[in-house]
Design a protein around this motif. Structure first.
Motif, PDB file in Angstrom:
ATOM      1  N   GLU A  77       0.732  -1.392   0.023  1.00  0.00           N
ATOM      2  CA  GLU A  77      -0.101  -0.036   0.069  1.00  0.00           C
ATOM      3  C   GLU A  77       1.101   1.273   0.134  1.00  0.00           C
ATOM      4  O   GLU A  77       0.774   2.260  -0.648  1.00  0.00           O
ATOM      5  CB  GLU A  77      -1.132  -0.227   1.257  1.00  0.00           C
ATOM      6  CG  GLU A  77      -2.012   1.054   1.238  1.00  0.00           C
ATOM      7  CD  GLU A  77      -2.882   0.966   2.444  1.00  0.00           C
ATOM      8  OE1 GLU A  77      -3.926   1.108   2.234  1.00  0.00           O
ATOM      9  OE2 GLU A  77      -2.364   0.681   3.419  1.00  0.00           O
ATOM     10  N   ARG A  78       1.903   1.284   0.724  1.00  0.00           N
ATOM     11  CA  ARG A  78       2.828   2.520   0.978  1.00  0.00           C
ATOM     12  C   ARG A  78       3.567   2.466  -0.385  1.00  0.00           C
ATOM     13  O   ARG A  78       3.775   3.566  -0.773  1.00  0.00           O
ATOM     14  CB  ARG A  78       3.767   2.238   2.023  1.00  0.00           C
ATOM     15  CG  ARG A  78       4.550   3.595   2.433  1.00  0.00           C
ATOM     16  CD  ARG A  78       5.195   3.395   3.677  1.00  0.00           C
ATOM     17  NE  ARG A  78       5.833   4.679   3.993  1.00  0.00           N
ATOM     18  CZ  ARG A  78       6.311   4.929   5.665  1.00  0.00           C
ATOM     19  NH1 ARG A  78       6.316   3.874   6.269  1.00  0.00           N
ATOM     20  NH2 ARG A  78       6.908   5.945   5.895  1.00  0.00           N
ATOM     21  N   ILE A  79       4.072   1.325  -0.908  1.00  0.00           N
ATOM     22  CA  ILE A  79       4.836   1.577  -2.319  1.00  0.00           C
ATOM     23  C   ILE A  79       3.711   2.210  -3.249  1.00  0.00           C
ATOM     24  O   ILE A  79       4.219   3.164  -4.035  1.00  0.00           O
ATOM     25  CB  ILE A  79       5.402   0.277  -2.592  1.00  0.00           C
ATOM     26  CG1 ILE A  79       6.238  -0.419  -1.760  1.00  0.00           C
ATOM     27  CG2 ILE A  79       5.854   0.184  -4.246  1.00  0.00           C
ATOM     28  CD1 ILE A  79       6.611  -1.697  -1.786  1.00  0.00           C
ATOM     29  N   ALA A  80       2.583   1.704  -3.389  1.00  0.00           N
ATOM     30  CA  ALA A  80       1.706   2.302  -4.320  1.00  0.00           C
ATOM     31  C   ALA A  80       1.481   3.733  -4.357  1.00  0.00           C
ATOM     32  O   ALA A  80       1.369   4.208  -5.210  1.00  0.00           O
ATOM     33  CB  ALA A  80       0.465   1.352  -4.396  1.00  0.00           C
ATOM     34  N   ARG A  81       1.017   3.903  -3.095  1.00  0.00           N
ATOM     35  CA  ARG A  81       0.703   5.295  -2.740  1.00  0.00           C
ATOM     36  C   ARG A  81       2.060   6.169  -3.248  1.00  0.00           C
ATOM     37  O   ARG A  81       1.925   7.578  -3.625  1.00  0.00           O
ATOM     38  CB  ARG A  81       0.617   5.596  -1.168  1.00  0.00           C
ATOM     39  CG  ARG A  81      -0.071   7.223  -0.926  1.00  0.00           C
ATOM     40  CD  ARG A  81      -0.494   7.099   0.618  1.00  0.00           C
ATOM     41  NE  ARG A  81       0.536   6.665   1.578  1.00  0.00           N
ATOM     42  CZ  ARG A  81       0.441   5.688   2.277  1.00  0.00           C
ATOM     43  NH1 ARG A  81      -0.521   4.767   2.130  1.00  0.00           N
ATOM     44  NH2 ARG A  81       1.385   5.213   3.223  1.00  0.00           N
ATOM     45  N   THR A  82       3.352   5.768  -2.828  1.00  0.00           N
ATOM     46  CA  THR A  82       4.529   6.777  -3.174  1.00  0.00           C
ATOM     47  C   THR A  82       4.823   6.697  -4.647  1.00  0.00           C
ATOM     48  O   THR A  82       4.957   7.639  -5.270  1.00  0.00           O
ATOM     49  CB  THR A  82       5.734   6.208  -2.524  1.00  0.00           C
ATOM     50  OG1 THR A  82       5.476   5.928  -0.891  1.00  0.00           O
ATOM     51  CG2 THR A  82       6.756   6.828  -2.693  1.00  0.00           C
ATOM     52  N   ALA A  83       4.427   5.510  -5.299  1.00  0.00           N
ATOM     53  CA  ALA A  83       4.776   5.395  -6.983  1.00  0.00           C
ATOM     54  C   ALA A  83       3.473   5.971  -7.669  1.00  0.00           C
ATOM     55  O   ALA A  83       3.660   6.407  -8.709  1.00  0.00           O
ATOM     56  CB  ALA A  83       4.767   4.126  -7.097  1.00  0.00           C
ATOM     57  N   GLY A  84       2.255   6.586  -6.806  1.00  0.00           N
ATOM     58  CA  GLY A  84       1.360   7.020  -7.694  1.00  0.00           C
ATOM     59  C   GLY A  84       0.512   6.100  -8.687  1.00  0.00           C
ATOM     60  O   GLY A  84       0.043   6.426  -9.617  1.00  0.00           O
ATOM     61  N   VAL A  85       0.543   4.748  -8.239  1.00  0.00           N
ATOM     62  CA  VAL A  85      -0.136   3.607  -8.838  1.00  0.00           C
ATOM     63  C   VAL A  85      -1.146   3.001  -8.047  1.00  0.00           C
ATOM     64  O   VAL A  85      -1.120   2.969  -6.780  1.00  0.00           O
ATOM     65  CB  VAL A  85       0.775   2.572  -9.382  1.00  0.00           C
ATOM     66  CG1 VAL A  85       1.780   3.355 -10.326  1.00  0.00           C
ATOM     67  CG2 VAL A  85       1.430   1.866  -8.468  1.00  0.00           C
ATOM     68  N   GLY A  86      -2.114   2.164  -8.733  1.00  0.00           N
ATOM     69  CA  GLY A  86      -2.836   1.318  -7.661  1.00  0.00           C
ATOM     70  C   GLY A  86      -2.158   0.087  -7.456  1.00  0.00           C
ATOM     71  O   GLY A  86      -1.165  -0.506  -8.057  1.00  0.00           O
ATOM     72  N   LYS A  87      -2.718  -0.356  -6.223  1.00  0.00           N
ATOM     73  CA  LYS A  87      -2.055  -1.607  -5.718  1.00  0.00           C
ATOM     74  C   LYS A  87      -2.162  -2.877  -6.533  1.00  0.00           C
ATOM     75  O   LYS A  87      -1.087  -3.596  -6.826  1.00  0.00           O
ATOM     76  CB  LYS A  87      -2.565  -1.963  -4.320  1.00  0.00           C
ATOM     77  CG  LYS A  87      -2.312  -1.350  -3.236  1.00  0.00           C
ATOM     78  CD  LYS A  87      -2.809  -1.795  -1.864  1.00  0.00           C
ATOM     79  CE  LYS A  87      -4.374  -1.629  -1.762  1.00  0.00           C
ATOM     80  NZ  LYS A  87      -4.949  -2.007  -0.326  1.00  0.00           N
ATOM     81  N   ALA A  88      -3.149  -2.740  -7.363  1.00  0.00           N
ATOM     82  CA  ALA A  88      -3.606  -3.863  -8.488  1.00  0.00           C
ATOM     83  C   ALA A  88      -2.437  -4.004  -9.412  1.00  0.00           C
ATOM     84  O   ALA A  88      -1.913  -4.811 -10.084  1.00  0.00           O
ATOM     85  CB  ALA A  88      -4.791  -3.962  -8.970  1.00  0.00           C
ATOM     86  N   THR A  89      -2.033  -2.635  -9.840  1.00  0.00           N
ATOM     87  CA  THR A  89      -0.631  -2.418 -10.655  1.00  0.00           C
ATOM     88  C   THR A  89       0.513  -3.262 -10.229  1.00  0.00           C
ATOM     89  O   THR A  89       1.127  -3.767 -11.101  1.00  0.00           O
ATOM     90  CB  THR A  89      -0.300  -1.098 -10.747  1.00  0.00           C
ATOM     91  OG1 THR A  89      -1.554  -0.233 -11.212  1.00  0.00           O
ATOM     92  CG2 THR A  89       0.692  -0.753 -11.803  1.00  0.00           C
TER      93      THR A  89
END
Length: 235
Positions: A77-89
């Motif tokens: 979740e934190r990686i997705a938020r930082t990267a600006g992508v969805g978790k499903a990505t």
């Protein structure tokens, strides 16, 4: 050792993570509906992985680590938020955090070598040269030093790296020695796992226990020649 990661938000079975079968439960807007698994349940095929999305994800992890965030606090979740992508990505590319981190490590390490196959000596020198370059990379890469230092306290991550990176490399070295037995370059009465340890031991010593020791370009050949002199068939 106990796992210090804690619970990872967005893992399988949780909202926003993949379904228990490992597939995401939603299609994020950043990749478009065309990239989602088919509604009919058929296999997903032919969709190229987005290099831009992957680089953004890797950059997010690197940024978190360089910012002092411990591995145990880095969640999908934190990686997705930082990267600006969805978790499903992320879950389309990796089954979980361990897979992602291992691929990141391997992207920074030197690539596994192509063996020349001309002789057992040449192949062993090539394998040892890979270890030498990997050791030099660890000396110069703050990211690798940081991740390897922390991996020791995260058993799932270490096991994943060991299974997908270390064990295949070890098996490759033993296969070279087995070929040496078949060609008469290595004695047939030897424990090849022990012989393999003799070859890699000096490189591990100088890259792990003695990080300031000499790793000159001729070191792999000197190691290979010294040990081969003792394991060749006797006259």
């Amino acid at each position: 050792m106990s796992l210090a990661d804690g619970e990872i938000p967005g893992e399988p079975g949780e909202p926003g993570g993949p379904a228990p079968g490992g597939r995401p439960d939603a299609c994020p807007a950043d990749e478009g509906a065309a990239g989602c698994p088919g509604a009919g349940g058929g296999p997903r095929r032919g969709r190229p992985r987005s290099e831009a999305a992957e680089q953004a994800i890797f950059d997010a992890v690197i940024g978190l680590l360089e910012g002092g965030v411990p591995l145990g606090d880095i969640s999908i979740e934190r990686i997705a938020r930082t990267a600006g992508v969805g978790k499903a990505t992320i879950y389309r590319r990796w089954s979980g955090k361990e897979d992602l981190l291992v691929e990141l490590i391997r992207s920074v390490e030197p690539p596994d070598p192509e063996l020349p196959g001309t002789s057992v000596r040449d192949d062993l020198v090539m394998l040892l040269e890979f270890m030498r370059r990997r050791g030099l990379a660890k000396r110069t890469s703050a990211l690798l030093r940081n991740m390897f230092a922390q991996m020791q306290t995260h058993p799932r991550l270490w096991d994943q790296y060991h299974r997908t990176a270390i064990e295949p490399r070890r098996r490759r070295g033993i296969e070279v020695l087995e070929r040496g037995v078949a060609t008469g370059e290595v004695r047939a009465d030897l424990d090849l796992e022990l012989v393999n340890d003799l070859f890699v031991g000096p490189l591990l010593l100088r890259t792990v226990l003695q990080p300031d020791a000499d790793l000159s370009p001729d070191f792999p050949a000197r190691v290979a020649d010294t040990i081969l002199d003792g394991v060749r068939p006797r006259d």
